[in-house]
Design an enzyme around this catalytic site. Structure first.
Site, PDB file in Angstrom:
ATOM      1  N   SER A  85      48.320  40.615  43.939  1.00  0.00           N
ATOM      2  CA  SER A  85      49.315  41.451  43.254  1.00  0.00           C
ATOM      3  C   SER A  85      49.339  42.840  43.867  1.00  0.00           C
ATOM      4  O   SER A  85      50.410  43.453  43.991  1.00  0.00           O
ATOM      5  CB  SER A  85      48.976  41.564  41.766  1.00  0.00           C
ATOM      6  OG  SER A  85      49.054  40.314  41.151  1.00  0.00           O
TER       7      SER A  85
ATOM      8  N   ARG B 208      40.339  32.432  46.227  1.00  0.00           N
ATOM      9  CA  ARG B 208      40.923  32.598  47.567  1.00  0.00           C
ATOM     10  C   ARG B 208      39.778  32.572  48.577  1.00  0.00           C
ATOM     11  O   ARG B 208      39.195  31.541  48.828  1.00  0.00           O
ATOM     12  CB  ARG B 208      41.741  33.905  47.628  1.00  0.00           C
ATOM     13  CG  ARG B 208      43.030  33.844  46.818  1.00  0.00           C
ATOM     14  CD  ARG B 208      43.647  35.190  46.618  1.00  0.00           C
ATOM     15  NE  ARG B 208      42.717  36.069  45.904  1.00  0.00           N
ATOM     16  CZ  ARG B 208      42.999  37.280  45.458  1.00  0.00           C
ATOM     17  NH1 ARG B 208      44.186  37.793  45.650  1.00  0.00           N
ATOM     18  NH2 ARG B 208      42.096  37.990  44.818  1.00  0.00           N
TER      19      ARG B 208
ATOM     20  N   LYS C 217      41.206  48.055  36.971  1.00  0.00           N
ATOM     21  CA  LYS C 217      42.537  48.254  37.579  1.00  0.00           C
ATOM     22  C   LYS C 217      43.430  49.062  36.649  1.00  0.00           C
ATOM     23  O   LYS C 217      43.321  48.951  35.430  1.00  0.00           O
ATOM     24  CB  LYS C 217      43.211  46.896  37.810  1.00  0.00           C
ATOM     25  CG  LYS C 217      42.474  45.988  38.772  1.00  0.00           C
ATOM     26  CD  LYS C 217      43.207  44.649  38.878  1.00  0.00           C
ATOM     27  CE  LYS C 217      42.482  43.688  39.813  1.00  0.00           C
ATOM     28  NZ  LYS C 217      43.045  42.322  39.742  1.00  0.00           N
TER      29      LYS C 217
ATOM     30  N   HIS D  26      49.569  32.731  41.761  1.00  0.00           N
ATOM     31  CA  HIS D  26      49.265  32.477  40.338  1.00  0.00           C
ATOM     32  C   HIS D  26      50.028  31.225  39.851  1.00  0.00           C
ATOM     33  O   HIS D  26      49.459  30.377  39.160  1.00  0.00           O
ATOM     34  CB  HIS D  26      49.718  33.652  39.459  1.00  0.00           C
ATOM     35  CG  HIS D  26      48.986  34.936  39.674  1.00  0.00           C
ATOM     36  ND1 HIS D  26      49.627  36.145  39.870  1.00  0.00           N
ATOM     37  CD2 HIS D  26      47.667  35.219  39.707  1.00  0.00           C
ATOM     38  CE1 HIS D  26      48.725  37.102  40.007  1.00  0.00           C
ATOM     39  NE2 HIS D  26      47.531  36.564  39.917  1.00  0.00           N
TER      40      HIS D  26
HETATM   41  O1  PNS Z   1      43.683  39.006  37.559  1.00  0.00           O
HETATM   42  P1  PNS Z   1      42.340  39.670  37.396  1.00  0.00           P
HETATM   43  O2  PNS Z   1      42.495  41.179  37.310  1.00  0.00           O
HETATM   44  O3  PNS Z   1      41.343  39.258  38.447  1.00  0.00           O
HETATM   45  O4  PNS Z   1      41.764  39.142  35.988  1.00  0.00           O
HETATM   46  C1  PNS Z   1      40.513  39.598  35.496  1.00  0.00           C
HETATM   47  C2  PNS Z   1      40.449  39.356  33.989  1.00  0.00           C
HETATM   48  C3  PNS Z   1      41.580  40.067  33.268  1.00  0.00           C
HETATM   49  C4  PNS Z   1      40.512  37.863  33.713  1.00  0.00           C
HETATM   50  C5  PNS Z   1      39.064  39.912  33.519  1.00  0.00           C
HETATM   51  O5  PNS Z   1      38.970  41.269  33.826  1.00  0.00           O
HETATM   52  C6  PNS Z   1      38.841  39.700  32.026  1.00  0.00           C
HETATM   53  O6  PNS Z   1      38.448  38.621  31.625  1.00  0.00           O
HETATM   54  N1  PNS Z   1      39.119  40.747  31.213  1.00  0.00           N
HETATM   55  C7  PNS Z   1      38.945  40.674  29.785  1.00  0.00           C
HETATM   56  C8  PNS Z   1      37.671  41.407  29.343  1.00  0.00           C
HETATM   57  C9  PNS Z   1      36.454  40.531  29.513  1.00  0.00           C
HETATM   58  O7  PNS Z   1      36.322  39.466  28.924  1.00  0.00           O
HETATM   59  N2  PNS Z   1      35.530  40.988  30.345  1.00  0.00           N
HETATM   60  C10 PNS Z   1      34.308  40.295  30.635  1.00  0.00           C
HETATM   61  C11 PNS Z   1      34.535  39.159  31.602  1.00  0.00           C
HETATM   62  S1  PNS Z   1      33.020  38.662  32.234  1.00  0.00           S
END
Ligand code: PNS
Length: 165
Positions: free
Chosen positions: A130, A92, A43, A19
């Site tokens: 993570s 990745r 998650k 990150h």
């Molecule tokens: O580190 P991660 O878990 O891959 O991050 C994913 C994250 C938190 C960026 C994604 O789940 C997110 O944007 N969550 C906020 C809710 C949202 O906007 N959902 C629709 C995205 S298409």
């Protein structure tokens, strides 16, 4: 340097050196980078939002155009709220691609003023996640190469306290 605010969103549970690599490269491309801790409904987190923010603040303290925030809700609403022009995500392996592509298209539909920019991970961080850090740390393994050095002890302590994986 362009005048665009970029957002680096994620669950950061916990932050890894992968990150930090992406955040620091984004900070060289954009005038301001906002790292935002968000909820990923797929998650269940081991660290509170406040803990994740604190760790990110510590790990990015030397990057002067980077700040850390958190938001409960849609990423598209957050980017609109702060006037961000870009969402920066690390990629990745190919396995990340389909999910990230879907999110990028959805976010573009919800807020057409924001472009998603993908940065390829460094080769040495290809395997890093993570959840792998949590699994190794909670079983007594050495995570010091995978997380910012100054946070390794704190992360292991909290993982052990919570018996989390
Ligand atoms: O580190 P991660 O878990 O891959 O991050 C994913 C994250 C938190 C960026 C994604 O789940 C997110 O944007 N969550 C906020 C809710 C949202 O906007 N959902 C629709 C995205 S298409």
């Amino acid at each position: 340097m362009n005048d665009i605010i970029a957002v680096c969103p994620g669950s950061f549970d916990p932050v890894t050196v992968g990150h930090i690599d992406i955040i620091s490269r984004a900070s060289q491309m954009f005038s301001e980078v906002v790292v935002v801790v968000m909820q990923n409904r797929a998650k269940s987190p081991s660290f509170t939002i406040e803990e994740r923010k604190e760790m990110l603040m510590e790990a990015t303290k030397d990057l002067k155009n980077v700040r850390v925030d958190s938001f409960e809700g849609l990423l598209a609403d957050y980017t609109e709220k702060i006037g961000a022009g870009a969402i920066v995500k690390g990629l990745r392996a190919m396995s990340d691609f389909e999910y990230e592509f879907q999110m990028a298209l959805t976010n573009k539909k919800l807020n057409p003023n924001t472009e998603t920019v993908f940065l390829t991970t460094r080769a040495e961080n290809m395997y890093l996640s993570s959840s792998m850090v949590k699994q190794i740390g909670s079983m007594g393994g050495d995570i010091s190469d995978f997380v910012p050095k100054e946070l390794a002890e704190k992360i292991v302590e909290r993982l052990k306290q919570r018996g989390s994986i």
